[in-house]
Design a protein around this motif. Sequence first.
Motif, PDB file in Angstrom:
ATOM      1  N   PRO A  56       0.842  -1.206   0.000  1.00  0.00           N
ATOM      2  CA  PRO A  56       0.000   0.000   0.000  1.00  0.00           C
ATOM      3  C   PRO A  56       0.872   1.250   0.000  1.00  0.00           C
ATOM      4  CG  PRO A  56      -0.673  -1.533   1.742  1.00  0.00           C
ATOM      5  CD  PRO A  56       0.629  -2.029   1.222  1.00  0.00           C
ATOM      6  N   SER A  57       0.374   2.303  -0.612  1.00  0.00           N
ATOM      7  CA  SER A  57       1.069   3.597  -0.581  1.00  0.00           C
ATOM      8  C   SER A  57       0.296   4.539   0.338  1.00  0.00           C
ATOM      9  CB  SER A  57       1.180   4.198  -1.987  1.00  0.00           C
ATOM     10  OG  SER A  57      -0.110   4.426  -2.520  1.00  0.00           O
ATOM     11  N   SER A  58       1.025   5.445   0.989  1.00  0.00           N
ATOM     12  CA  SER A  58       0.405   6.369   1.948  1.00  0.00           C
ATOM     13  C   SER A  58       0.766   7.801   1.594  1.00  0.00           C
ATOM     14  CB  SER A  58       0.880   6.056   3.373  1.00  0.00           C
ATOM     15  OG  SER A  58       0.541   4.747   3.741  1.00  0.00           O
ATOM     16  N   GLU A  59      -0.242   8.670   1.658  1.00  0.00           N
ATOM     17  CA  GLU A  59      -0.023  10.088   1.380  1.00  0.00           C
ATOM     18  C   GLU A  59      -0.830  10.916   2.367  1.00  0.00           C
ATOM     19  OE1 GLU A  59      -1.497  13.144  -1.998  1.00  0.00           O
ATOM     20  OE2 GLU A  59      -0.332  11.435  -2.773  1.00  0.00           O
ATOM     21  N   ALA A  60      -0.229  11.987   2.875  1.00  0.00           N
ATOM     22  CA  ALA A  60      -0.921  12.869   3.816  1.00  0.00           C
ATOM     23  C   ALA A  60      -0.852  14.308   3.321  1.00  0.00           C
ATOM     24  CB  ALA A  60      -0.287  12.767   5.191  1.00  0.00           C
ATOM     25  N   THR A  61      -1.950  15.035   3.506  1.00  0.00           N
ATOM     26  CA  THR A  61      -1.961  16.475   3.237  1.00  0.00           C
ATOM     27  C   THR A  61      -2.310  17.196   4.533  1.00  0.00           C
ATOM     28  OG1 THR A  61      -4.281  16.397   2.563  1.00  0.00           O
ATOM     29  CG2 THR A  61      -2.627  16.196   0.833  1.00  0.00           C
ATOM     30  N   GLY A  69       4.772   8.673   2.732  1.00  0.00           N
ATOM     31  CA  GLY A  69       5.499   8.047   3.827  1.00  0.00           C
ATOM     32  C   GLY A  69       5.357   6.542   3.821  1.00  0.00           C
ATOM     33  N   ASN A  70       6.121   5.914   4.685  1.00  0.00           N
ATOM     34  CA  ASN A  70       6.074   4.466   4.834  1.00  0.00           C
ATOM     35  C   ASN A  70       4.967   4.121   5.833  1.00  0.00           C
ATOM     36  OD1 ASN A  70       6.672   1.761   4.817  1.00  0.00           O
ATOM     37  ND2 ASN A  70       8.386   1.933   6.249  1.00  0.00           N
ATOM     38  N   GLY A  71       3.725   4.218   5.365  1.00  0.00           N
ATOM     39  CA  GLY A  71       2.582   4.037   6.228  1.00  0.00           C
ATOM     40  C   GLY A  71       1.931   5.375   6.534  1.00  0.00           C
ATOM     41  N   PRO A  72       0.680   5.368   6.984  1.00  0.00           N
ATOM     42  CA  PRO A  72      -0.075   6.609   7.170  1.00  0.00           C
ATOM     43  C   PRO A  72       0.494   7.531   8.243  1.00  0.00           C
ATOM     44  CG  PRO A  72      -1.288   4.718   8.035  1.00  0.00           C
ATOM     45  CD  PRO A  72      -0.146   4.170   7.258  1.00  0.00           C
ATOM     46  N   VAL A  73       0.996   6.976   9.334  1.00  0.00           N
ATOM     47  CA  VAL A  73       1.543   7.815  10.413  1.00  0.00           C
ATOM     48  C   VAL A  73       2.825   8.485   9.951  1.00  0.00           C
ATOM     49  CG1 VAL A  73       2.444   7.839  12.772  1.00  0.00           C
ATOM     50  CG2 VAL A  73       0.461   6.410  12.208  1.00  0.00           C
ATOM     51  N   ASN A  74       3.669   7.727   9.262  1.00  0.00           N
ATOM     52  CA  ASN A  74       4.912   8.287   8.744  1.00  0.00           C
ATOM     53  C   ASN A  74       4.625   9.396   7.719  1.00  0.00           C
ATOM     54  OD1 ASN A  74       7.515   7.448   6.546  1.00  0.00           O
ATOM     55  ND2 ASN A  74       7.894   8.160   8.625  1.00  0.00           N
ATOM     56  N   ALA A  75       3.611   9.189   6.890  1.00  0.00           N
ATOM     57  CA  ALA A  75       3.239  10.210   5.896  1.00  0.00           C
ATOM     58  C   ALA A  75       2.747  11.477   6.596  1.00  0.00           C
ATOM     59  CB  ALA A  75       2.163   9.660   4.964  1.00  0.00           C
ATOM     60  N   ASP A  98       3.515  12.454   9.648  1.00  0.00           N
ATOM     61  CA  ASP A  98       4.689  13.051  10.289  1.00  0.00           C
ATOM     62  C   ASP A  98       5.467  13.892   9.280  1.00  0.00           C
ATOM     63  OD1 ASP A  98       6.715  13.608  12.106  1.00  0.00           O
ATOM     64  OD2 ASP A  98       7.750  11.703  11.782  1.00  0.00           O
ATOM     65  N   HIS A  99       5.710  13.331   8.100  1.00  0.00           N
ATOM     66  CA  HIS A  99       6.451  14.057   7.063  1.00  0.00           C
ATOM     67  C   HIS A  99       5.715  15.329   6.628  1.00  0.00           C
ATOM     68  CE1 HIS A  99       8.894  10.309   5.594  1.00  0.00           C
ATOM     69  NE2 HIS A  99       9.267  10.754   6.774  1.00  0.00           N
ATOM     70  N   ALA A 100       4.406  15.228   6.481  1.00  0.00           N
ATOM     71  CA  ALA A 100       3.627  16.382   6.022  1.00  0.00           C
ATOM     72  C   ALA A 100       3.617  17.505   7.066  1.00  0.00           C
ATOM     73  CB  ALA A 100       2.195  15.950   5.701  1.00  0.00           C
ATOM     74  N   GLN A 144      -2.137  13.537  17.583  1.00  0.00           N
ATOM     75  CA  GLN A 144      -2.029  14.253  18.852  1.00  0.00           C
ATOM     76  C   GLN A 144      -0.616  14.165  19.424  1.00  0.00           C
ATOM     77  OE1 GLN A 144      -5.037  12.782  21.611  1.00  0.00           O
ATOM     78  NE2 GLN A 144      -6.535  12.646  19.959  1.00  0.00           N
ATOM     79  N   ALA A 145      -0.061  12.941  19.410  1.00  0.00           N
ATOM     80  CA  ALA A 145       1.282  12.749  19.962  1.00  0.00           C
ATOM     81  C   ALA A 145       2.345  13.429  19.109  1.00  0.00           C
ATOM     82  CB  ALA A 145       1.574  11.251  20.103  1.00  0.00           C
ATOM     83  N   LEU A 146       2.176  13.393  17.793  1.00  0.00           N
ATOM     84  CA  LEU A 146       3.145  14.041  16.899  1.00  0.00           C
ATOM     85  C   LEU A 146       3.144  15.556  17.079  1.00  0.00           C
ATOM     86  CD1 LEU A 146       2.525  12.014  13.599  1.00  0.00           C
ATOM     87  CD2 LEU A 146       4.653  12.052  14.916  1.00  0.00           C
ATOM     88  N   VAL A 147       1.974  16.152  17.169  1.00  0.00           N
ATOM     89  CA  VAL A 147       1.889  17.607  17.341  1.00  0.00           C
ATOM     90  C   VAL A 147       2.521  18.024  18.664  1.00  0.00           C
ATOM     91  CG1 VAL A 147       0.279  19.510  17.759  1.00  0.00           C
ATOM     92  CG2 VAL A 147      -0.086  17.978  15.835  1.00  0.00           C
ATOM     93  N   ASP A 148       2.235  17.272  19.737  1.00  0.00           N
ATOM     94  CA  ASP A 148       2.851  17.589  21.030  1.00  0.00           C
ATOM     95  C   ASP A 148       4.369  17.480  20.961  1.00  0.00           C
ATOM     96  OD1 ASP A 148       0.539  18.206  22.325  1.00  0.00           O
ATOM     97  OD2 ASP A 148       0.645  16.605  23.818  1.00  0.00           O
ATOM     98  N   ALA A 149       4.873  16.494  20.224  1.00  0.00           N
ATOM     99  CA  ALA A 149       6.324  16.297  20.128  1.00  0.00           C
ATOM    100  C   ALA A 149       6.994  17.505  19.477  1.00  0.00           C
ATOM    101  CB  ALA A 149       6.635  15.024  19.348  1.00  0.00           C
ATOM    102  N   LEU A 150       6.397  18.010  18.395  1.00  0.00           N
ATOM    103  CA  LEU A 150       6.967  19.169  17.700  1.00  0.00           C
ATOM    104  C   LEU A 150       6.802  20.438  18.532  1.00  0.00           C
ATOM    105  CD1 LEU A 150       5.675  18.384  14.088  1.00  0.00           C
ATOM    106  CD2 LEU A 150       7.939  17.907  15.044  1.00  0.00           C
TER     107      LEU A 150
END
Length: 525
Positions: free
Chosen positions: A413-418, A434-440, A442-444, A507-513
């Motif tokens: 599967p391919s994953s893309e986030a906007t 990204g390599n999966g939806p969470v990784n995508a 994170d990158h976005a 939620q966790a990604l936003v808090d990390a940044l």
Amino acid sequence: MSLIQLYDTTLRDGTQAEDISFLVADKIRVAEKLDELGIHYIEGGWPGSNPKDISFFREIKKVRLTQAKVAAFGSTRRAKTTPDKDNNIRTLIQAEPDTVTIFGKTWDFHVREALRISLEENLELINDSLAYLKNHVGEVVYDAEHFFDGYKANPDYALQTLKAAEAAGVDCIVLCDTNGGTLPHEIPAIMEKVRATVATPLGIHAHNDSECAVANSLMAVACGAVHVQGTINGFGERCGNANLCSIIPALKLKFGHECISDEQLKTLRILSRTIYEMANLIPNKHQPYVGNSAFAHKGGVHVSAIQRHPETYEHIRPELVGNVTRVLVSDLSGRSNILAKAEQFNINLDSKDPLTQEILENIKDLENRGFQFEGAEASFELLMRRALGTLRHYFSVIGFRVIDSKRHEEEKPSSEATVQVKVGGRIEHTAAEGNGPVNALDHALRKALESFYPQLRDVRLFDYKVRVLPAGKGTASMTRVLIESGDKTSRWGTVGVSDNIIDASYQALVDALLYKLVKDQEQAG
């Protein structure tokens, strides 16, 4: 009190553990760290068994160690040959170590079934192997393999093997609990018999198969052993070896024995974690003395007490071993936890301030919904700052979309986030794969924010954990995501909870940044 010699075998016994392997360069670095800690003997490996260990002994000669002696490990000669013609013995001498340690059979069962020689012949190969080595190497240590099992099976013969080693002029006789089955209460009577039989200094080498390796080692010291073998973090075959990270502070702080200096002891925790990192293993947070949870307090009564007198719930001061007291925040917490945590983050809170109770009630409500702040202290700090109105508004996320697609059965599967973010009055709209939806996602997020905050490029995601919270709802259950992030100087944990795993991760990604931006602003001024 007497000096206890510390003999580390992380680079030999430790590497026999499942999932642990060191390159030669890694082994050199570990040796340097052990020397800095104050270890007296560093067993580098068995030069007769593999090319990597031969390389180690060649390379370690180029390193200037402060005090540690480098030991090479091997076995007694083979039956039906002489020491001078035995390849293992010759290789030990050719390695040119400061010390040679060899093991020999003590248990009559092993002599008959493994070596298949007579008991008398075994005594001869112990004696002449050690005598030969003593003529060619400055210091020789004898490991009496399976000594405790051998003694329990045939005490007379087990003691004869020690006499054979002593007659060869060996410098130290180490009693080995090779199968790890001995219990602490058995040590004193056996040690008493040994001390009555031989006058050579004694050591202990314990394995942890009965969870008694540290206890057995300390009991042996109490009964007269002056040499202790073990590994950092207890690494070793099967259940591991005696853990020097527990033995060293016990010897120094509780027995009062000299082994390393006070300043060296303060580096114990960082050494423990360094060795974990080099072995590519996650540190055991519950490890005594050096683990993250070793001096962590969760119950409100405990926290209130340690703030007045730390010794109420701490057996030593954590700073002595390079650790710190930690206050955990959970639904078991009281006001004292909140106040202690606020103080840790340099946030001024008054115990009588209604806001303190409001934060506490908020935490209990969040934990009831599935949040957990023990491993997410960054999220907790952000929560407190929001409640106090001191959290700067760095950015807002207007919205995001994540698409997962699989076009063919054979393809991944391919994953893309906007993502749309707003910083000040400016809106940034970006997309990333990204390599999966969470990784995508994170990158976005990073792609959208890095043009405003370039320092976010330093943030790395070290660990990502997903926990399905028990609710009996199957795939519709709530999920908790814990993320460990970090930069070049520190690490921090954040948490998110939702019935949607992407939302919990968001939620966790936003808090990390966000925490990175808060931390950098504090350091800047």
